[in-house]
Design a protein around this motif. Structure first.
Motif, PDB file in Angstrom:
ATOM      1  N   ALA A  11       1.347  -7.080   0.445  1.00 45.53           N
ATOM      2  CA  ALA A  11       1.935  -7.864  -0.647  1.00 45.53           C
ATOM      3  C   ALA A  11       2.881  -8.928  -0.099  1.00 45.53           C
ATOM      4  CB  ALA A  11       2.666  -6.935  -1.620  1.00 45.53           C
ATOM      5  N   ALA A  12       3.688  -8.569   0.896  1.00 40.84           N
ATOM      6  CA  ALA A  12       4.609  -9.536   1.495  1.00 40.84           C
ATOM      7  C   ALA A  12       3.844 -10.695   2.126  1.00 40.84           C
ATOM      8  CB  ALA A  12       5.500  -8.842   2.531  1.00 40.84           C
ATOM      9  N   ARG A  13       2.758 -10.385   2.799  1.00 35.81           N
ATOM     10  CA  ARG A  13       1.924 -11.435   3.408  1.00 35.81           C
ATOM     11  C   ARG A  13       1.331 -12.330   2.321  1.00 35.81           C
ATOM     12  NH1 ARG A  13      -1.328  -7.709   7.442  1.00 35.81           N
ATOM     13  NH2 ARG A  13       0.093  -7.700   9.191  1.00 35.81           N
ATOM     14  N   LEU A  14       0.831 -11.691   1.269  1.00 33.31           N
ATOM     15  CA  LEU A  14       0.176 -12.416   0.175  1.00 33.31           C
ATOM     16  C   LEU A  14       1.098 -13.444  -0.458  1.00 33.31           C
ATOM     17  CD1 LEU A  14      -2.402 -12.496  -1.667  1.00 33.31           C
ATOM     18  CD2 LEU A  14      -1.176 -10.936  -3.165  1.00 33.31           C
ATOM     19  N   VAL A  15       2.368 -13.105  -0.643  1.00 38.63           N
ATOM     20  CA  VAL A  15       3.304 -14.013  -1.321  1.00 38.63           C
ATOM     21  C   VAL A  15       4.095 -14.888  -0.353  1.00 38.63           C
ATOM     22  CG1 VAL A  15       3.514 -12.477  -3.316  1.00 38.63           C
ATOM     23  CG2 VAL A  15       5.202 -12.334  -1.455  1.00 38.63           C
ATOM     24  N   GLY A  16       3.930 -14.676   0.944  1.00 38.43           N
ATOM     25  CA  GLY A  16       4.649 -15.475   1.927  1.00 38.43           C
ATOM     26  C   GLY A  16       6.118 -15.114   2.058  1.00 38.43           C
ATOM     27  N   ALA A  17       6.448 -13.849   1.833  1.00 32.95           N
ATOM     28  CA  ALA A  17       7.844 -13.406   1.973  1.00 32.95           C
ATOM     29  C   ALA A  17       8.203 -13.293   3.450  1.00 32.95           C
ATOM     30  CB  ALA A  17       8.039 -12.059   1.281  1.00 32.95           C
ATOM     31  N   ILE A  48       0.439  -3.064  -6.465  1.00 35.53           N
ATOM     32  CA  ILE A  48       0.201  -2.379  -5.186  1.00 35.53           C
ATOM     33  C   ILE A  48      -0.451  -1.016  -5.334  1.00 35.53           C
ATOM     34  CG2 ILE A  48       1.954  -3.568  -3.847  1.00 35.53           C
ATOM     35  CD1 ILE A  48       3.755  -1.059  -4.354  1.00 35.53           C
ATOM     36  N   GLY A  49      -0.755  -0.593  -6.561  1.00 36.54           N
ATOM     37  CA  GLY A  49      -1.439   0.678  -6.689  1.00 36.54           C
ATOM     38  C   GLY A  49      -1.208   1.351  -8.017  1.00 36.54           C
ATOM     39  N   ARG A  78       3.357   7.886  -4.391  1.00 35.26           N
ATOM     40  CA  ARG A  78       2.847   8.041  -3.034  1.00 35.26           C
ATOM     41  C   ARG A  78       1.695   7.087  -2.749  1.00 35.26           C
ATOM     42  NH1 ARG A  78      -1.402  10.639  -4.578  1.00 35.26           N
ATOM     43  NH2 ARG A  78      -1.456  12.520  -5.781  1.00 35.26           N
ATOM     44  N   ARG A  79       1.066   6.574  -3.821  1.00 39.11           N
ATOM     45  CA  ARG A  79      -0.053   5.652  -3.651  1.00 39.11           C
ATOM     46  C   ARG A  79       0.336   4.206  -3.955  1.00 39.11           C
ATOM     47  NH1 ARG A  79      -4.831   7.735  -6.837  1.00 39.11           N
ATOM     48  NH2 ARG A  79      -5.855   6.012  -5.777  1.00 39.11           N
ATOM     49  N   SER A  80       1.617   3.974  -4.235  1.00 38.77           N
ATOM     50  CA  SER A  80       2.070   2.614  -4.525  1.00 38.77           C
ATOM     51  C   SER A  80       3.387   2.325  -3.787  1.00 38.77           C
ATOM     52  CB  SER A  80       2.208   2.397  -6.035  1.00 38.77           C
ATOM     53  OG  SER A  80       3.034   3.391  -6.630  1.00 38.77           O
ATOM     54  N   TYR A  81       4.507   2.734  -4.350  1.00 40.52           N
ATOM     55  CA  TYR A  81       5.817   2.415  -3.777  1.00 40.52           C
ATOM     56  C   TYR A  81       6.083   3.087  -2.429  1.00 40.52           C
ATOM     57  CZ  TYR A  81       6.636   0.482  -8.385  1.00 40.52           C
ATOM     58  OH  TYR A  81       6.537  -0.246  -9.544  1.00 40.52           O
ATOM     59  N   LEU A  82       5.324   4.108  -2.098  1.00 43.95           N
ATOM     60  CA  LEU A  82       5.464   4.785  -0.810  1.00 43.95           C
ATOM     61  C   LEU A  82       4.310   4.446   0.138  1.00 43.95           C
ATOM     62  CD1 LEU A  82       6.720   8.259  -2.076  1.00 43.95           C
ATOM     63  CD2 LEU A  82       8.044   6.522  -0.834  1.00 43.95           C
ATOM     64  N   TYR A  87       4.627  -3.771  -7.880  1.00 42.21           N
ATOM     65  CA  TYR A  87       4.640  -2.881  -9.033  1.00 42.21           C
ATOM     66  C   TYR A  87       3.390  -2.012  -9.054  1.00 42.21           C
ATOM     67  CZ  TYR A  87       1.415  -6.151 -11.364  1.00 42.21           C
ATOM     68  OH  TYR A  87       0.342  -6.941 -11.681  1.00 42.21           O
ATOM     69  N   SER A  88       3.538  -0.853  -9.681  1.00 36.98           N
ATOM     70  CA  SER A  88       2.393   0.040  -9.891  1.00 36.98           C
ATOM     71  C   SER A  88       1.827  -0.244 -11.278  1.00 36.98           C
ATOM     72  CB  SER A  88       2.833   1.500  -9.788  1.00 36.98           C
ATOM     73  OG  SER A  88       3.572   1.862 -10.942  1.00 36.98           O
ATOM     74  N   THR A  89       0.694   0.350 -11.565  1.00 39.35           N
ATOM     75  CA  THR A  89       0.097   0.146 -12.881  1.00 39.35           C
ATOM     76  C   THR A  89       1.037   0.607 -13.997  1.00 39.35           C
ATOM     77  OG1 THR A  89      -1.036   2.279 -12.655  1.00 39.35           O
ATOM     78  CG2 THR A  89      -2.302   0.289 -12.078  1.00 39.35           C
ATOM     79  N   ALA A  90       1.877   1.599 -13.713  1.00 44.58           N
ATOM     80  CA  ALA A  90       2.814   2.098 -14.727  1.00 44.58           C
ATOM     81  C   ALA A  90       3.919   1.102 -15.033  1.00 44.58           C
ATOM     82  CB  ALA A  90       3.421   3.422 -14.267  1.00 44.58           C
ATOM     83  N   ASP A  91       4.184   0.188 -14.113  1.00 38.96           N
ATOM     84  CA  ASP A  91       5.303  -0.748 -14.262  1.00 38.96           C
ATOM     85  C   ASP A  91       4.861  -2.181 -14.541  1.00 38.96           C
ATOM     86  OD1 ASP A  91       7.292   1.230 -13.715  1.00 38.96           O
ATOM     87  OD2 ASP A  91       6.676   1.139 -11.620  1.00 38.96           O
TER      88      ASP A  91
END
Length: 164
Positions: free
Chosen positions: A69-75, A51-52, A57-61, A32-36
């Motif tokens: 993030a995937a590494r952090l949560v073990g996905a 994530i940003g 462009r600085r978060s979801y892209l 999620y971004s700060t807006a979400d």
């Protein structure tokens, strides 16, 4: 089956993927971004990773932030939903290079279908039915008028690479 899927999207798209994962017994993490930060998806997921900033462009892209993030949560897998990075062959390759399964078409398929002319030629070679029209790009307005006269009106004009 995966133990955990990272959902790299937001809003209704993320909720649909979340619901499907729950039905399959797969744990979820969303980015999620700060807006979400207060979104329903963030509240419902098993884990959530900032994530940003609000700018997409600085978060979801941002592939690096999503892979981290995937590494952090073990996905084991990343589901891009649709939009954002869902049709980005480079992102799918980045996922693979980092030991993550990209839930979507393989990069080679995305690359082949990214250009409408090559996709149409591929479908013709496969013997699929196509609406009448040009397989190759139409280089001039004059040629476009000729093709339109051959196939009949109304016609649809589509940019080969999309994007309007």
């Amino acid at each position: 089956m995966f133990e955990k899927v990272l959902i790299a999207n937001r809003g209704e798209i993320a909720l649909r993927v979340l619901r499907a994962c729950r039905e399959l017994g797969v744990r979820t993490a969303v980015v999620y971004s700060t807006a979400d930060a207060d979104s329903v998806a963030v509240r419902l997921a098993d884990q959530a990773v900032l994530i940003g900033p609000a700018a997409s462009r600085r978060s979801y892209l941002n592939p690096a932030a999503i892979v981290e993030a995937a590494r952090l949560v073990g996905a084991q897998a990343v589901h891009p939903g649709y939009g954002f990075l869902s049709e980005d062959a480079d992102f799918a390759e980045i996922c693979a290079d980092n030991g993550l399964t990209f839930i979507g078409p393989p990069p080679q398929v995305m690359s082949a279908l990214a250009d409408k002319s090559s996709a149409r030629a591929l479908m013709r070679r496969a013997g699929l039915p196509l609406p009448p029209g040009s397989v190759a790009p139409v280089p001039t307005a004059e040629r476009a008028a000729e093709v339109a006269a051959e196939v009949g009106y109304p016609v649809i004009v589509k940019a080969a690479a999309g994007g309007g």
